[in-house]
Write a protein that holds these residues in place. Structure first.
Motif, PDB file in Angstrom:
ATOM      1  N   ALA A 182      28.900  46.406  42.882  1.00 41.69           N
ATOM      2  CA  ALA A 182      29.848  45.716  42.025  1.00 41.69           C
ATOM      3  C   ALA A 182      30.681  44.761  42.861  1.00 41.69           C
ATOM      4  O   ALA A 182      30.797  44.902  44.080  1.00 41.69           O
ATOM      5  N   GLY A 183      31.281  43.792  42.177  1.00 41.28           N
ATOM      6  CA  GLY A 183      32.074  42.796  42.875  1.00 41.28           C
ATOM      7  C   GLY A 183      31.476  41.420  42.673  1.00 41.28           C
ATOM      8  O   GLY A 183      30.554  41.233  41.872  1.00 41.28           O
ATOM      9  N   PRO A 184      31.975  40.417  43.381  1.00 41.67           N
ATOM     10  CA  PRO A 184      31.463  39.055  43.204  1.00 41.67           C
ATOM     11  C   PRO A 184      29.959  38.973  43.457  1.00 41.67           C
ATOM     12  O   PRO A 184      29.423  39.621  44.371  1.00 41.67           O
ATOM     13  N   ALA A 314      49.367  34.694  36.836  1.00 45.76           N
ATOM     14  CA  ALA A 314      49.324  35.119  38.237  1.00 45.76           C
ATOM     15  C   ALA A 314      49.034  36.613  38.343  1.00 45.76           C
ATOM     16  O   ALA A 314      48.269  37.053  39.216  1.00 45.76           O
ATOM     17  N   ALA A 315      49.621  37.410  37.445  1.00 40.70           N
ATOM     18  CA  ALA A 315      49.427  38.859  37.495  1.00 40.70           C
ATOM     19  C   ALA A 315      47.992  39.248  37.151  1.00 40.70           C
ATOM     20  O   ALA A 315      47.392  40.120  37.809  1.00 40.70           O
ATOM     21  N   ILE A 316      47.418  38.615  36.135  1.00 39.37           N
ATOM     22  CA  ILE A 316      46.037  38.925  35.745  1.00 39.37           C
ATOM     23  C   ILE A 316      45.066  38.472  36.835  1.00 39.37           C
ATOM     24  O   ILE A 316      44.096  39.179  37.159  1.00 39.37           O
ATOM     25  N   LEU A 317      45.319  37.302  37.417  1.00 35.51           N
ATOM     26  CA  LEU A 317      44.455  36.819  38.489  1.00 35.51           C
ATOM     27  C   LEU A 317      44.517  37.742  39.695  1.00 35.51           C
ATOM     28  O   LEU A 317      43.487  38.024  40.339  1.00 35.51           O
ATOM     29  N   ALA A 318      45.709  38.250  40.022  1.00 33.93           N
ATOM     30  CA  ALA A 318      45.844  39.193  41.134  1.00 33.93           C
ATOM     31  C   ALA A 318      45.092  40.488  40.837  1.00 33.93           C
ATOM     32  O   ALA A 318      44.458  41.070  41.732  1.00 33.93           O
ATOM     33  N   LEU A 319      45.155  40.948  39.583  1.00 31.42           N
ATOM     34  CA  LEU A 319      44.434  42.164  39.200  1.00 31.42           C
ATOM     35  C   LEU A 319      42.927  41.948  39.324  1.00 31.42           C
ATOM     36  O   LEU A 319      42.196  42.822  39.827  1.00 31.42           O
ATOM     37  N   LEU A 320      42.456  40.796  38.904  1.00 34.48           N
ATOM     38  CA  LEU A 320      41.030  40.464  38.997  1.00 34.48           C
ATOM     39  C   LEU A 320      40.572  40.498  40.451  1.00 34.48           C
ATOM     40  O   LEU A 320      39.536  41.111  40.782  1.00 34.48           O
ATOM     41  N   ARG A 321      41.331  39.870  41.319  1.00 29.03           N
ATOM     42  CA  ARG A 321      40.936  39.807  42.729  1.00 29.03           C
ATOM     43  C   ARG A 321      41.009  41.170  43.392  1.00 29.03           C
ATOM     44  O   ARG A 321      40.179  41.491  44.260  1.00 29.03           O
ATOM     45  N   ALA A 322      41.950  41.981  42.982  1.00 31.65           N
ATOM     46  CA  ALA A 322      42.053  43.329  43.543  1.00 31.65           C
ATOM     47  C   ALA A 322      40.837  44.172  43.168  1.00 31.65           C
ATOM     48  O   ALA A 322      40.290  44.907  44.006  1.00 31.65           O
ATOM     49  N   TYR A 323      40.388  44.060  41.923  1.00 27.82           N
ATOM     50  CA  TYR A 323      39.225  44.837  41.496  1.00 27.82           C
ATOM     51  C   TYR A 323      37.921  44.277  42.054  1.00 27.82           C
ATOM     52  O   TYR A 323      36.939  45.011  42.206  1.00 27.82           O
ATOM     53  N   ASP A 324      37.891  42.988  42.375  1.00 30.30           N
ATOM     54  CA  ASP A 324      36.709  42.457  43.042  1.00 30.30           C
ATOM     55  C   ASP A 324      36.673  42.898  44.504  1.00 30.30           C
ATOM     56  O   ASP A 324      35.599  43.161  45.062  1.00 30.30           O
ATOM     57  N   ALA A 325      37.849  42.968  45.126  1.00 31.84           N
ATOM     58  CA  ALA A 325      37.904  43.404  46.521  1.00 31.84           C
ATOM     59  C   ALA A 325      37.604  44.887  46.649  1.00 31.84           C
ATOM     60  O   ALA A 325      36.986  45.330  47.638  1.00 31.84           O
ATOM     61  N   GLU A 326      38.007  45.663  45.657  1.00 27.09           N
ATOM     62  CA  GLU A 326      37.807  47.112  45.708  1.00 27.09           C
ATOM     63  C   GLU A 326      37.480  47.625  44.310  1.00 27.09           C
ATOM     64  O   GLU A 326      38.345  48.149  43.598  1.00 27.09           O
ATOM     65  N   PRO A 327      36.232  47.475  43.865  1.00 26.63           N
ATOM     66  CA  PRO A 327      35.847  47.992  42.547  1.00 26.63           C
ATOM     67  C   PRO A 327      36.079  49.492  42.457  1.00 26.63           C
ATOM     68  O   PRO A 327      36.020  50.214  43.466  1.00 26.63           O
ATOM     69  N   LYS A 328      36.336  49.968  41.254  1.00 26.26           N
ATOM     70  CA  LYS A 328      36.607  51.394  41.036  1.00 26.26           C
ATOM     71  C   LYS A 328      35.489  52.020  40.221  1.00 26.26           C
ATOM     72  O   LYS A 328      34.998  51.435  39.250  1.00 26.26           O
ATOM     73  N   THR A 331      34.700  58.744  36.967  1.00 20.40           N
ATOM     74  CA  THR A 331      33.738  59.826  36.744  1.00 20.40           C
ATOM     75  C   THR A 331      33.203  59.863  35.315  1.00 20.40           C
ATOM     76  O   THR A 331      32.137  60.430  35.075  1.00 20.40           O
ATOM     77  N   ASP A 332      33.909  59.262  34.384  1.00 21.59           N
ATOM     78  CA  ASP A 332      33.510  59.339  32.974  1.00 21.59           C
ATOM     79  C   ASP A 332      33.062  57.987  32.424  1.00 21.59           C
ATOM     80  O   ASP A 332      33.044  57.786  31.216  1.00 21.59           O
ATOM     81  N   LEU A 333      32.684  57.057  33.314  1.00 23.62           N
ATOM     82  CA  LEU A 333      32.137  55.781  32.885  1.00 23.62           C
ATOM     83  C   LEU A 333      30.782  55.554  33.544  1.00 23.62           C
ATOM     84  O   LEU A 333      30.601  55.898  34.714  1.00 23.62           O
ATOM     85  N   PRO A 334      29.823  54.958  32.831  1.00 23.17           N
ATOM     86  CA  PRO A 334      28.494  54.742  33.404  1.00 23.17           C
ATOM     87  C   PRO A 334      28.400  53.524  34.309  1.00 23.17           C
ATOM     88  O   PRO A 334      27.326  53.221  34.819  1.00 23.17           O
ATOM     89  N   MET A 335      29.502  52.801  34.521  1.00 22.56           N
ATOM     90  CA  MET A 335      29.473  51.570  35.295  1.00 22.56           C
ATOM     91  C   MET A 335      30.771  51.434  36.071  1.00 22.56           C
ATOM     92  O   MET A 335      31.819  51.933  35.657  1.00 22.56           O
ATOM     93  N   PRO A 336      30.718  50.795  37.246  1.00 22.03           N
ATOM     94  CA  PRO A 336      31.947  50.532  37.986  1.00 22.03           C
ATOM     95  C   PRO A 336      32.741  49.411  37.333  1.00 22.03           C
ATOM     96  O   PRO A 336      32.190  48.582  36.604  1.00 22.03           O
ATOM     97  N   ILE A 337      34.023  49.368  37.610  1.00 22.09           N
ATOM     98  CA  ILE A 337      34.904  48.333  37.079  1.00 22.09           C
ATOM     99  C   ILE A 337      35.265  47.387  38.215  1.00 22.09           C
ATOM    100  O   ILE A 337      35.780  47.813  39.255  1.00 22.09           O
TER     101      ILE A 337
END
Length: 529
Positions: A182-184, A314-328, A331-337
């Motif tokens: 997952a990620g870019p 700015a807040a949404i863009l920061a959240l997007l980049r954080a999840y791209d840098a470190e996808p999560k 345990t109860d989802l079939p795919m990473p975020i």
């Protein structure tokens, strides 16, 4: 109508089709060529109707409408250049006008696609609201499956695993099918996806060249005109949504003398190009996010992303980049975020801003190993599997055939990758959610384009001011190309005039088909409260 009047109407229709066929440059058709073979309508179980979203009272209304319905098929040439060659069938359903004494004609209905079934659209239109029922008071409503779809003649391309891959196997998703994390998206993963699409397209296009090569909007328009003649209608009245708008303008270009009233909702652009669509849609999505950001800013106490549009962005863009840098991985989802999910949530239409804002806030604040409730609700909802006996909703082979037969933008990988990178740079919030795909790369059949013409006759082009799927500027471009009246809906929902019951827009639709007059626009679906 008397038998003599009906015969006169059919005779006039034969003359009209003959003149129109000369314009189209094809052999003429007669009423005998276009006769409809009527037969019993399909029967659907409660399970099928439940899968279509109908409840108890709606089921009863559906069954009552089906008792009124007439179902049939019309034979049409696979290739109109060889009218006596291979024949295929087009399936249709008719709901006759209730008030026969004041009947105004028939309205043909198409919900979009390409590849979407319109067979049951007359029933869907009536079940959605009072205006649909009132439309049926004075018009026969005609639903049909275009060639390649549903109950009409169709073929299926090989499944992804049945062709020899040149890279990744089959149709790719936003994840690399070979196991990309997952990620870019990386260039290497994108190349494998591209090669997989090329392999799938080559295998598909070569599987039945005769049939697939005849899947075009122009041929569907010719089929519709054959059905019109078979029903004894002098002119074609038409409601089309999305790709149905392209079908409408192509029909007008081929058969200008046969058009009655035509209402086209969520209008496609005059050029059928996937590369241009991607650019325009991405820009529209980023614009619409600005509206969402302003909406979230007004509700800072609820969502906590900032009290100004700029702060929310700015807040949404920061959240997007954080999840791209470190996808999560939960345990109860079939795919990473990852950031793509954040981008997708930021690309929602206005009625879903509340749910999307809640999901984004929960992603920002999550601490445990289980998915936030709003995220779980969205991504664990895989939809309803259609049971045996259900009518086909969409045919992917027909969709691919029509799109690729008409789209000249078959980009090579380098050009496609460069365009994808520009999209990410120019649309940093919503661009990340776009799928890397070149829909028609490698398609082995020739491009078939149909010139659009400005013609006479009544035409309403409906554009939704904030829409993403078919951006508003396309409606203006189409009006420049073919003429007509511009009707503006002040919402961001694709095809909402016919799909969502709302009094101001549907009343205008009814007024147009009753009187031929229409205003300049309507409010549409309101923004979430």
């Amino acid at each position: 109508m008397t038998q003599r009047g009906l015969q006169a109407s059919r005779s006039a229709a034969v003359v009209t089709i003959a003149l129109a066929s000369l314009v189209a440059g094809l052999p003429t058709a007669t009423a005998a060529d276009s006769a409809v073979a009527w037969h019993a309508c399909p029967a659907y179980s409660d399970e099928v109707l439940e899968a279509r979203g109908l409840t108890g009272q709606q089921m009863s209304r559906f069954r009552a409408l089906m008792k009124r319905a007439e179902c049939g098929t019309a034979k049409v040439p696979l290739d109109y250049r060889q009218p006596n060659g291979r024949q295929i069938t087009v399936a249709l359903l008719r709901l006759e006008a209730v008030d026969r004494a004041r009947r105004l004609g028939s309205i043909f209905l198409n919900p979009g696609g390409p590849g979407v079934s319109g067979y049951l659209m007359p029933l869907d239109l009536i079940l959605r609201g009072e205006q649909g029922r009132r439309l049926n008071d004075r018009y026969d409503l005609i639903g049909f499956d275009p060639r390649g779809v549903g109950y009409s003649t169709k073929v299926s391309c090989p499944a992804p695993g049945q062709q020899k891959p040149t890279g990744a196997e089959g149709k790719a998703t936003t994840r690399d099918p070979g196991g990309e994390k997952a990620g870019p998206l990386t260039r290497e993963a994108a190349k494998r996806m591209y090669d997989g699409e090329v392999a799938a397209n080559i295998a598909c296009g070569r599987s039945d060249r005769d049939f697939l090569g005849r899947l075009t909007t122009a041929n569907v328009a010719r089929d519709v005109d054959r059905v019109r003649i078979g029903l004894g209608e002098r002119t074609l009245n038409f409601i089309g949504v999305s790709w149905g708008t392209r079908l409408g303008v192509v029909y007008r270009s081929l058969f200008p003398g046969n058009v009655g009233r035509m209402f086209l909702d969520s209008v496609m652009g005059p050029r059928y190009r996937q590369d241009e669509y991607t650019v325009a849609s991405a820009a529209a999505a980023e614009r619409n996010f600005s509206r969402m950001a302003a909406w979230l800013a007004e509700r800072h106490d609820t969502y906590g992303f900032g009290s100004t549009q700029k702060q929310v962005r700015a807040a949404i863009l920061a959240l997007l980049r954080a999840y791209d840098a470190e996808p999560k991985t939960f345990t109860d989802l079939p795919m990473p975020i990852d950031g793509g999910v954040v981008s997708m949530l930021a690309s929602q239409n206005s009625p879903d801003w509340g749910r999307a804002g809640k999901a984004l806030a929960q992603l920002r604040d999550v601490t445990g190993t289980t998915a936030p409730p709003a995220i779980k609700e969205i991504f664990n909802n895989t939809g309803t599997r259609m049971p045996p006996g259900a009518p086909e909703i969409q045919n992917t082979t027909m969709r691919q055939g029509v799109a690729c037969n008409e789209d000249p933008s078959r980009l090579g990988f380098s050009a496609a990758w460069a365009a994808y990178q520009r999209n990410l740079e120019e649309h940093p919030v919503t661009g990340r959610g776009a799928r890397f795909s070149v829909q028609c790369a490698g398609w082995p059949l020739p491009v078939q384009e149909t010139p659009l013409r400005r013609t006479g006759g009544s035409l309403v082009l409906v554009g939704h001011r904030h829409e993403v799927i078919t951006p508003y500027e396309w409606t203006k471009q189409m009006r420049t190309a073919v003429g007509g009246t511009l009707f503006t809906v002040d919402d961001d929902l694709h095809g909402s005039v016919t799909k969502v019951p709302q009094s101001d827009c549907t009343a205008e639709l009814l007024r147009y088909f009753t009187t031929g007059r229409i205003g300049r626009g309507c409010d549409g679906v309101p923004v979430a409260s």
